[in-house]
Design an enzyme around this catalytic site. Structure first.
Site, PDB file in Angstrom:
ATOM      1  N   HIS A  88       0.677  -1.313   0.012  1.00 45.88           N
ATOM      2  CA  HIS A  88       0.030   0.052   0.084  1.00 45.88           C
ATOM      3  C   HIS A  88       0.973   1.264  -0.104  1.00 45.88           C
ATOM      4  CE1 HIS A  88      -3.992  -2.081   1.585  1.00 45.88           C
ATOM      5  NE2 HIS A  88      -3.566  -2.376   0.433  1.00 45.88           N
ATOM      6  N   TYR A  98      -9.349   4.200   3.065  1.00 48.82           N
ATOM      7  CA  TYR A  98     -10.085   3.058   3.834  1.00 48.82           C
ATOM      8  C   TYR A  98     -11.709   3.317   4.086  1.00 48.82           C
ATOM      9  CZ  TYR A  98      -5.622   0.840   4.518  1.00 48.82           C
ATOM     10  OH  TYR A  98      -4.347   0.384   3.991  1.00 48.82           O
ATOM     11  N   GLU A 140       1.141   1.829   7.846  1.00 47.38           N
ATOM     12  CA  GLU A 140       1.517   2.481   6.530  1.00 47.38           C
ATOM     13  C   GLU A 140       2.241   3.991   7.017  1.00 47.38           C
ATOM     14  OE1 GLU A 140      -2.023   2.228   4.272  1.00 47.38           O
ATOM     15  OE2 GLU A 140      -1.662   0.268   4.465  1.00 47.38           O
ATOM     16  N   ARG A 206       3.038  -1.066 -11.373  1.00 42.42           N
ATOM     17  CA  ARG A 206       3.666  -2.239 -11.078  1.00 42.42           C
ATOM     18  C   ARG A 206       4.895  -2.056  -9.869  1.00 42.42           C
ATOM     19  NH1 ARG A 206      -0.315  -2.666 -13.297  1.00 42.42           N
ATOM     20  NH2 ARG A 206      -1.076  -4.042 -15.025  1.00 42.42           N
ATOM     21  N   GLN A 207       5.145  -3.227  -9.283  1.00 39.93           N
ATOM     22  CA  GLN A 207       6.250  -3.127  -8.446  1.00 39.93           C
ATOM     23  C   GLN A 207       7.568  -4.110  -9.004  1.00 39.93           C
ATOM     24  OE1 GLN A 207       2.979  -3.898  -7.179  1.00 39.93           O
ATOM     25  NE2 GLN A 207       2.956  -1.677  -6.550  1.00 39.93           N
ATOM     26  N   SER A 209      11.670  -5.316  -7.821  1.00 40.28           N
ATOM     27  CA  SER A 209      12.678  -5.244  -6.796  1.00 40.28           C
ATOM     28  C   SER A 209      13.767  -4.546  -7.400  1.00 40.28           C
ATOM     29  CB  SER A 209      12.930  -6.812  -6.540  1.00 40.28           C
ATOM     30  OG  SER A 209      11.817  -7.631  -5.989  1.00 40.28           O
ATOM     31  N   GLY A 276      12.341 -14.305  -9.697  1.00 41.57           N
ATOM     32  CA  GLY A 276      12.466 -14.163  -8.203  1.00 41.57           C
ATOM     33  C   GLY A 276      13.882 -14.055  -7.570  1.00 41.57           C
ATOM     34  N   PRO A 279      15.362  -9.779  -5.799  1.00 45.75           N
ATOM     35  CA  PRO A 279      15.621  -9.472  -4.548  1.00 45.75           C
ATOM     36  C   PRO A 279      17.105  -9.872  -3.956  1.00 45.75           C
ATOM     37  CG  PRO A 279      13.783 -10.611  -4.406  1.00 45.75           C
ATOM     38  CD  PRO A 279      14.083 -10.464  -5.944  1.00 45.75           C
ATOM     39  N   VAL A 386       6.177 -12.042  -2.593  1.00 43.58           N
ATOM     40  CA  VAL A 386       5.201 -12.417  -3.700  1.00 43.58           C
ATOM     41  C   VAL A 386       4.979 -11.227  -4.683  1.00 43.58           C
ATOM     42  CG1 VAL A 386       2.713 -13.103  -4.181  1.00 43.58           C
ATOM     43  CG2 VAL A 386       3.996 -14.061  -2.182  1.00 43.58           C
ATOM     44  N   PHE A 387       5.406 -11.549  -5.977  1.00 42.44           N
ATOM     45  CA  PHE A 387       5.242 -10.594  -7.166  1.00 42.44           C
ATOM     46  C   PHE A 387       3.572 -10.819  -7.350  1.00 42.44           C
ATOM     47  CE2 PHE A 387       9.800 -11.435  -8.665  1.00 42.44           C
ATOM     48  CZ  PHE A 387      10.117 -10.611  -7.621  1.00 42.44           C
TER      49      PHE A 387
END
Length: 396
Positions: A88, A98, A140, A206-207, A209, A276, A279, A386-387
């Protein structure tokens, strides 16, 4: 923890809510996006919405949280939510959002369960929701404070310094702040979000590493292209592969993520499969750069040597570490020192006091974790990344 009056209500209704939670989360997202279509366009991952993974992850997190409140009432469940809080924060979620989620989630619960949602039931599950929401809001807020950012203010412009093809499906990018400021510190294992402006005008996030050690003036991310994905799945990785070049600007978040290298001196297992490895590369690079002599067991599995991104770099980093060993598996294609087939850590010598870090497809991580637990490694010493949506939440 839950109030005394809510415990029996939640316990009695959890089977009903749990059985319907999939329908509830689907209806929730439909209501949310009907009300705020810009959230699907510019905030939520359209690929994960299309394949249902985000709905599954939300359902799993609610059920797991409620179950923990009932079964482990003397424990703070904040640790279970750390992965969600970091994700988040990397998206810039703020506390006010929220309330919007609450509005549409409880409308969906009432619609799906109908008359079963009495005032007493609604009050009890409202308490569950706000216990979970407030734990996330607090976590957060702490992450934003630690990063030196106001709540939600995580974005900045970064320039691509270098683009390098690692394999036919994997490319890495070196990034530096566009304003000339330092790239900033991060903890080995963390990731950043990248916001892409796509041809249809959507700004999808998107994330990725950070795949090299912290401490330099630049960051590196490594992106695997999701070939053959239908609809919006893989749209950002494809956009980066097709359009992003040296000199271009990207909108990038501050670093977040809870899969971070611990600072003790105990032995490590770094186990990865496919992309993976990213990282783990940052962790190994950091260990080499700081002159660490910790024992490190590196496990990696891939489809073939040609598909293994940063393969030679991984070998160099292991060779540079005085107490590291490398164990490779490839499903197809030969490679000196590698085994054929899927990874099998059963025969590896695992020292006492091991801390394990896992990253890769869920079946790979489950298999490795099961073997580690069978070998006596405590569950608390096994960490994973987890991606995408965490479909493993609640199964630890």
């Amino acid at each position: 923890m839950l109030s005394e009056q809510s415990v029996p209500v939640v316990r009695a209704t959890l089977p009903v809510v749990g059985a319907a939670i999939g329908d509830i989360t689907q209806l929730f997202y439909r209501k949310l996006f009907d009300d705020r279509p810009e959230l699907l366009r510019d905030f939520f991952n359209r690929g994960n919405q299309a394949n249902g993974e985000q709905q599954q992850a939300l359902a799993g997190s609610i059920a797991a949280f409620a179950g923990m409140l009932l079964e482990r009432s003397d424990e703070r469940p904040d640790a279970m939510l750390a992965r969600i809080a970091n994700k988040h924060a990397s998206l810039g979620v703020t506390s006010g959002q929220y309330k919007l989620v609450h509005e549409h989630l409880f409308a969906a619960i009432a619609e799906v369960l109908g008359d079963a949602v009495t005032a007493e039931v609604a009050a009890a599950w409202d308490e569950v929701y706000w216990l979970m929401a407030n734990a996330l809001i607090a976590a957060e807020s702490g992450l934003y404070k630690e990063a030196g950012a106001a709540d939600g203010e995580v974005w900045r412009s970064m320039e691509i310094v270098e683009r390098r093809e690692q394999t036919p499906d994997v490319v890495s990018f070196l990034l530096r702040p566009a304003d000339g400021s330092p790239a900033g510190a991060f903890r080995p294992g963390q990731y950043v979000s990248v916001q892409a402006e796509l041809p249809d005008g959507a700004r999808q996030i998107r994330q990725y590493s950070l795949s090299a050690a912290p401490g330099g003036s630049q960051w590196r991310i490594t992106v695997k292209r999701a070939r053959g994905a239908a609809g919006p799945q893989g749209e950002v990785s494809s956009w980066l592969h097709e359009t992003a070049r040296a000199g271009d600007l990207l909108t990038v978040s501050l670093p977040f993520g809870d899969l971070v290298l611990g600072e003790d001196e105990g032995p490590l297992l770094l186990a990865s499969a496919g992309i993976g490895s990213t990282p783990m590369l940052a962790m190994l690079d950091h260990l080499a750069a700081t002159g660490s002599d910790r024992r490190v067991i590196v496990v990696h599995a891939d489809r073939s040597p040609a598909d293994h991104a940063h393969r030679e770099e991984l070998r160099r980093l292991v060779d540079a570490h005085p107490s590291a060993s490398l164990h490779l598996w490839y499903e197809t294609g030969g490679d000196a020192g590698a085994a054929a087939g899927q990874a099998d850590i059963g025969a590896l010598d695992l020292p006492e006091g091991l801390t394990a870090y896992l990253c890769g497809p869920l079946p790979f991580m489950r298999s490795v974790r099961d073997e580690l637990l069978r070998r006596g490694v405590p569950a608390a010493a096994v960490h994973y990344e987890v991606f995408g949506p965490d479909l493993w939440l609640g199964q630890e």
